[in-house]
Design a protein around this motif. Structure first.
Motif, PDB file in Angstrom:
ATOM      1  N   VAL A  10       1.077  -1.116   0.306  1.00 47.61           N
ATOM      2  CA  VAL A  10      -0.009   0.242  -0.346  1.00 47.61           C
ATOM      3  C   VAL A  10       1.066   1.077  -0.488  1.00 47.61           C
ATOM      4  CG1 VAL A  10      -1.530   1.393   1.570  1.00 47.61           C
ATOM      5  CG2 VAL A  10      -1.495  -1.306   1.266  1.00 47.61           C
ATOM      6  N   VAL A  11      -0.023   1.677  -1.069  1.00 46.36           N
ATOM      7  CA  VAL A  11       1.170   3.159  -0.942  1.00 46.36           C
ATOM      8  C   VAL A  11       0.094   4.239   0.135  1.00 46.36           C
ATOM      9  CG1 VAL A  11       1.970   5.305  -2.085  1.00 46.36           C
ATOM     10  CG2 VAL A  11       1.845   3.076  -3.212  1.00 46.36           C
ATOM     11  N   VAL A  12       0.776   5.073   1.432  1.00 46.62           N
ATOM     12  CA  VAL A  12       0.259   5.916   2.192  1.00 46.62           C
ATOM     13  C   VAL A  12       1.068   7.416   1.475  1.00 46.62           C
ATOM     14  CG1 VAL A  12      -0.553   6.092   4.151  1.00 46.62           C
ATOM     15  CG2 VAL A  12       0.309   4.137   3.216  1.00 46.62           C
ATOM     16  N   GLU A  13      -0.359   8.131   1.733  1.00 44.90           N
ATOM     17  CA  GLU A  13      -0.084  10.062   1.059  1.00 44.90           C
ATOM     18  C   GLU A  13      -0.646  10.360   2.665  1.00 44.90           C
ATOM     19  OE1 GLU A  13       1.934  11.091  -0.892  1.00 44.90           O
ATOM     20  OE2 GLU A  13       1.318  13.830  -0.478  1.00 44.90           O
ATOM     21  N   LEU A  14       0.306  11.586   3.068  1.00 45.50           N
ATOM     22  CA  LEU A  14       0.022  11.604   4.321  1.00 45.50           C
ATOM     23  C   LEU A  14      -0.029  13.282   3.487  1.00 45.50           C
ATOM     24  CD1 LEU A  14       2.423  10.072   7.584  1.00 45.50           C
ATOM     25  CD2 LEU A  14      -0.046   9.162   6.315  1.00 45.50           C
ATOM     26  N   LYS A  15      -1.278  13.869   4.665  1.00 49.13           N
ATOM     27  CA  LYS A  15      -1.461  15.014   4.284  1.00 49.13           C
ATOM     28  C   LYS A  15      -1.648  16.175   6.130  1.00 49.13           C
ATOM     29  CE  LYS A  15      -1.544  15.508   0.197  1.00 49.13           C
ATOM     30  NZ  LYS A  15      -0.375  16.341  -0.819  1.00 49.13           N
ATOM     31  N   ALA A  16      -2.186  17.504   6.265  1.00 48.54           N
ATOM     32  CA  ALA A  16      -2.153  18.227   7.152  1.00 48.54           C
ATOM     33  C   ALA A  16      -3.040  19.061   6.883  1.00 48.54           C
ATOM     34  CB  ALA A  16      -1.070  18.386   8.336  1.00 48.54           C
ATOM     35  N   LEU A  20     -10.215  17.420   2.477  1.00 47.60           N
ATOM     36  CA  LEU A  20      -9.383  16.665   1.153  1.00 47.60           C
ATOM     37  C   LEU A  20      -9.704  17.505  -0.230  1.00 47.60           C
ATOM     38  CD1 LEU A  20      -8.225  13.343   2.252  1.00 47.60           C
ATOM     39  CD2 LEU A  20      -7.008  15.035   1.947  1.00 47.60           C
ATOM     40  N   GLU A  21      -9.464  17.943  -1.001  1.00 50.65           N
ATOM     41  CA  GLU A  21      -9.773  18.328  -2.086  1.00 50.65           C
ATOM     42  C   GLU A  21      -9.549  17.640  -3.586  1.00 50.65           C
ATOM     43  OE1 GLU A  21      -8.402  22.614  -3.009  1.00 50.65           O
ATOM     44  OE2 GLU A  21      -9.254  23.286  -0.925  1.00 50.65           O
ATOM     45  N   ASP A  22     -10.008  17.747  -4.265  1.00 49.28           N
ATOM     46  CA  ASP A  22      -9.905  16.772  -5.542  1.00 49.28           C
ATOM     47  C   ASP A  22      -8.367  16.264  -5.990  1.00 49.28           C
ATOM     48  OD1 ASP A  22     -12.300  15.902  -5.630  1.00 49.28           O
ATOM     49  OD2 ASP A  22     -12.585  17.093  -7.285  1.00 49.28           O
ATOM     50  N   ALA A  23      -7.190  17.879  -5.539  1.00 54.08           N
ATOM     51  CA  ALA A  23      -5.704  17.551  -5.959  1.00 54.08           C
ATOM     52  C   ALA A  23      -5.473  16.856  -5.313  1.00 54.08           C
ATOM     53  CB  ALA A  23      -5.320  19.812  -6.190  1.00 54.08           C
ATOM     54  N   HIS A  24      -6.194  16.485  -3.955  1.00 51.94           N
ATOM     55  CA  HIS A  24      -4.587  15.881  -3.138  1.00 51.94           C
ATOM     56  C   HIS A  24      -5.529  14.187  -3.434  1.00 51.94           C
ATOM     57  CE1 HIS A  24      -5.394  19.651  -0.474  1.00 51.94           C
ATOM     58  NE2 HIS A  24      -4.859  19.920  -0.531  1.00 51.94           N
ATOM     59  N   LEU A  25      -6.494  14.068  -3.835  1.00 49.72           N
ATOM     60  CA  LEU A  25      -6.789  12.511  -4.373  1.00 49.72           C
ATOM     61  C   LEU A  25      -6.526  12.617  -5.740  1.00 49.72           C
ATOM     62  CD1 LEU A  25     -10.722  13.070  -3.696  1.00 49.72           C
ATOM     63  CD2 LEU A  25      -9.159  11.346  -2.114  1.00 49.72           C
ATOM     64  N   ALA A  26      -5.774  12.942  -6.664  1.00 46.93           N
ATOM     65  CA  ALA A  26      -5.588  12.934  -7.853  1.00 46.93           C
ATOM     66  C   ALA A  26      -4.093  12.506  -7.380  1.00 46.93           C
ATOM     67  CB  ALA A  26      -5.546  14.273  -8.883  1.00 46.93           C
ATOM     68  N   GLN A  27      -3.135  13.216  -6.679  1.00 46.54           N
ATOM     69  CA  GLN A  27      -1.831  13.410  -6.273  1.00 46.54           C
ATOM     70  C   GLN A  27      -1.441  11.819  -5.860  1.00 46.54           C
ATOM     71  OE1 GLN A  27      -0.363  15.345  -2.857  1.00 46.54           O
ATOM     72  NE2 GLN A  27       1.890  15.701  -4.102  1.00 46.54           N
ATOM     73  N   GLY A  28      -2.575  11.295  -4.794  1.00 44.88           N
ATOM     74  CA  GLY A  28      -2.866   9.648  -3.922  1.00 44.88           C
ATOM     75  C   GLY A  28      -2.866   9.111  -5.341  1.00 44.88           C
ATOM     76  N   LYS A  29      -4.050   9.118  -6.314  1.00 43.18           N
ATOM     77  CA  LYS A  29      -3.903   8.168  -7.325  1.00 43.18           C
ATOM     78  C   LYS A  29      -2.754   8.099  -7.833  1.00 43.18           C
ATOM     79  CE  LYS A  29      -7.494   6.641 -10.461  1.00 43.18           C
ATOM     80  NZ  LYS A  29      -8.917   6.530 -10.752  1.00 43.18           N
ATOM     81  N   TYR A  31       0.365   8.709  -7.160  1.00 43.39           N
ATOM     82  CA  TYR A  31       2.030   7.968  -7.266  1.00 43.39           C
ATOM     83  C   TYR A  31       1.267   6.054  -6.775  1.00 43.39           C
ATOM     84  CZ  TYR A  31       3.475  11.935  -4.459  1.00 43.39           C
ATOM     85  OH  TYR A  31       4.322  12.806  -4.872  1.00 43.39           O
ATOM     86  N   THR A  32      -0.028   5.810  -5.976  1.00 41.80           N
ATOM     87  CA  THR A  32       0.096   4.420  -6.544  1.00 41.80           C
ATOM     88  C   THR A  32      -0.020   4.022  -8.087  1.00 41.80           C
ATOM     89  OG1 THR A  32      -2.482   5.086  -4.731  1.00 41.80           O
ATOM     90  CG2 THR A  32      -2.273   2.418  -6.938  1.00 41.80           C
ATOM     91  N   VAL A  33      -0.688   4.936  -8.860  1.00 43.61           N
ATOM     92  CA  VAL A  33      -0.260   4.308 -10.326  1.00 43.61           C
ATOM     93  C   VAL A  33       1.251   3.917 -10.102  1.00 43.61           C
ATOM     94  CG1 VAL A  33      -0.687   5.013 -13.044  1.00 43.61           C
ATOM     95  CG2 VAL A  33      -2.559   5.080 -11.339  1.00 43.61           C
ATOM     96  N   ALA A  34       1.483   5.526 -10.415  1.00 46.46           N
ATOM     97  CA  ALA A  34       3.698   5.709 -10.561  1.00 46.46           C
ATOM     98  C   ALA A  34       4.919   4.459  -9.677  1.00 46.46           C
ATOM     99  CB  ALA A  34       4.144   6.792 -10.173  1.00 46.46           C
ATOM    100  N   TYR A  35       3.617   4.220  -9.066  1.00 48.86           N
ATOM    101  CA  TYR A  35       4.807   2.835  -8.110  1.00 48.86           C
ATOM    102  C   TYR A  35       4.275   1.496  -8.406  1.00 48.86           C
ATOM    103  CZ  TYR A  35       7.155   6.448  -5.328  1.00 48.86           C
ATOM    104  OH  TYR A  35       7.713   7.121  -4.481  1.00 48.86           O
ATOM    105  N   PRO A  38      -1.580  -1.754  -6.178  1.00 53.34           N
ATOM    106  CA  PRO A  38      -3.293  -2.076  -6.156  1.00 53.34           C
ATOM    107  C   PRO A  38      -3.965  -0.897  -5.557  1.00 53.34           C
ATOM    108  CG  PRO A  38      -2.385  -3.772  -4.647  1.00 53.34           C
ATOM    109  CD  PRO A  38      -1.114  -3.155  -5.700  1.00 53.34           C
ATOM    110  N   ARG A  39      -2.987  -0.473  -4.546  1.00 51.76           N
ATOM    111  CA  ARG A  39      -4.455   0.110  -3.299  1.00 51.76           C
ATOM    112  C   ARG A  39      -2.899   1.385  -2.985  1.00 51.76           C
ATOM    113  NH1 ARG A  39      -5.405  -4.811  -2.584  1.00 51.76           N
ATOM    114  NH2 ARG A  39      -4.064  -4.938  -0.491  1.00 51.76           N
ATOM    115  N   GLY A  40      -3.884   2.420  -2.330  1.00 53.78           N
ATOM    116  CA  GLY A  40      -3.074   3.673  -1.828  1.00 53.78           C
ATOM    117  C   GLY A  40      -3.967   4.332  -0.172  1.00 53.78           C
TER     118      GLY A  40
END
Length: 61
Positions: A10-16, A20-29, A31-35, A38-40
């Motif tokens: 699992v790829v984990v993206e941490l935010k503070a 959360l906005e759509d841009a954060h979701l896109a970034q996490g997704k 990373y999941t695709v780039a690495y 199957p899941r992030g």
């Protein structure tokens, strides 16, 4: 920036941020695709309560 990977599954993206906005979701997704995992997991610690999203890689084999 280091993107944590948990047990090679699992790829984990941490935010503070306040919310959360759509841009954060896109970034996490992305990373999941780039690495090629199957899941992030996108976790936000910056809001009034913990916020999280499970992300799936549509290109995973």
């Amino acid at each position: 920036m280091l993107t944590p990977i948990v047990e090679d599954k699992v790829v984990v993206e941490l935010k503070a941020v306040v919310k959360l906005e759509d841009a954060h979701l896109a970034q996490g997704k992305n990373y999941t695709v780039a690495y090629d995992f199957p899941r992030g997991l996108l976790i936000n610690f910056g809001g009034r309560s913990l916020e999280y999203k499970l992300l799936f890689n549509p290109k995973y084999n």
